[in-house]
Design an enzyme around this catalytic site. Sequence first.
Site, PDB file in Angstrom:
ATOM      1  N   SER A  46      20.989  13.232  19.412  1.00  0.00           N
ATOM      2  CA  SER A  46      20.157  12.281  18.654  1.00  0.00           C
ATOM      3  C   SER A  46      20.906  10.971  18.456  1.00  0.00           C
ATOM      4  O   SER A  46      20.296   9.941  18.148  1.00  0.00           O
ATOM      5  CB  SER A  46      19.778  12.872  17.286  1.00  0.00           C
ATOM      6  N   LYS A 114      25.886  23.409  21.409  1.00  0.00           N
ATOM      7  CA  LYS A 114      24.449  23.720  21.255  1.00  0.00           C
ATOM      8  C   LYS A 114      23.724  23.305  22.527  1.00  0.00           C
ATOM      9  O   LYS A 114      24.066  22.263  23.120  1.00  0.00           O
ATOM     10  CB  LYS A 114      23.879  22.951  20.050  1.00  0.00           C
ATOM     11  N   GLU A 116      19.572  23.286  24.388  1.00  0.00           N
ATOM     12  CA  GLU A 116      18.135  23.424  24.140  1.00  0.00           C
ATOM     13  C   GLU A 116      17.479  24.342  25.161  1.00  0.00           C
ATOM     14  O   GLU A 116      17.812  24.295  26.346  1.00  0.00           O
ATOM     15  CB  GLU A 116      17.455  22.041  24.211  1.00  0.00           C
ATOM     16  N   GLU A 183      13.606  23.929  15.631  1.00  0.00           N
ATOM     17  CA  GLU A 183      13.134  22.582  15.280  1.00  0.00           C
ATOM     18  C   GLU A 183      11.615  22.510  15.418  1.00  0.00           C
ATOM     19  O   GLU A 183      11.037  23.006  16.402  1.00  0.00           O
ATOM     20  CB  GLU A 183      13.787  21.542  16.217  1.00  0.00           C
TER      21      GLU A 183
HETATM   22  O1  KIV Z   1      20.572  16.064  18.420  1.00  0.00           O
HETATM   23  C1  KIV Z   1      20.276  16.433  17.288  1.00  0.00           C
HETATM   24  O2  KIV Z   1      20.515  15.747  16.285  1.00  0.00           O
HETATM   25  C2  KIV Z   1      19.592  17.711  17.138  1.00  0.00           C
HETATM   26  C3  KIV Z   1      18.872  17.989  15.846  1.00  0.00           C
HETATM   27  C4  KIV Z   1      17.958  19.101  15.984  1.00  0.00           C
HETATM   28  C5  KIV Z   1      19.731  18.263  14.697  1.00  0.00           C
HETATM   29  O3  KIV Z   1      19.592  18.497  18.013  1.00  0.00           O
END
Ligand code: KIV
Length: 280
Positions: A46, A114, A116, A183
Amino acid sequence: MPKTTIQTLRDKKSRGEKMTFLTGYDYPFAILEQKAGIDVILVGDSMGMVVLGYDSTLPVTMDIMIPHVKAVRLGAPDAYLVGDMPYMSYQVSIPEAIRNGGRFMAECGCDAVKLEGGREQAATIRAMTDATIPVMAHIGLTPQAVAQLGGFKAQGRDIKTAQKIIDDALILEESGACSILMEGIPSEIAEIITRRVSVPTFGIGAGPHCDGQVLVIHDMIGMFDRYTPKFVKKYAEIGKLIIEALEEYKKDVQAGSFPAREHCYAMPEEVANELKKLYS
Ligand code: KIV
């Protein structure tokens, strides 16, 4: 403050103690977040939108991410630090995902990375986990798929897609995900997932039943107003405070009241007098 580890998060889940999770992109914010006792800091892609001004997260690369993740680790040595795998850093092949995830762990000192996606990422999460890279799965609204989703829209609002998200969570836990971020989904789905998985869950726009809550720091302190999702609560208007300070500074400079005597370096009077004589 003792270092927050995955065990700290698991213990909090088992005690039913809600966890706090924010994004952070630089050293000064990391210091503040650690001082406030935030459990988890994500250097999110983000950053592409709230710091770099892009209209999606897609242009963010590993080379952009790495210095920011390092800076956040320096500012918040005790937080549980998560590096967000940018677009196409894990989708192309499993070896590339391991190499890039490994950079977050080895070069930046992350506690996890993390990525997706639902079940289509199961093999990647399995392989990364086997390679000692802890992975937080990110399901529901996945901003890197914005072109396929047709915008940043809530997901899982009909029975078929709701069940798919629940199944994805179970599959990803089975594949080794150490935690799950959800999310933009109805809270009913997040509640079922949080009850059914043993790993900690975190929600952003996923209602109150997750083990912890996530927000983008710039959204919650009023530093980004181009677009504010429904799930954001603003805890401060820092952007407005900054504009007030800048306007005050401009006024002072234009009026000649800044810099004042206390902002200037002094020299001995005899040196000042001699200087005056020499240059008058
Ligand atoms: O990139 C980001 O900020 C996220 C949000 C879901 C926290 O993945």
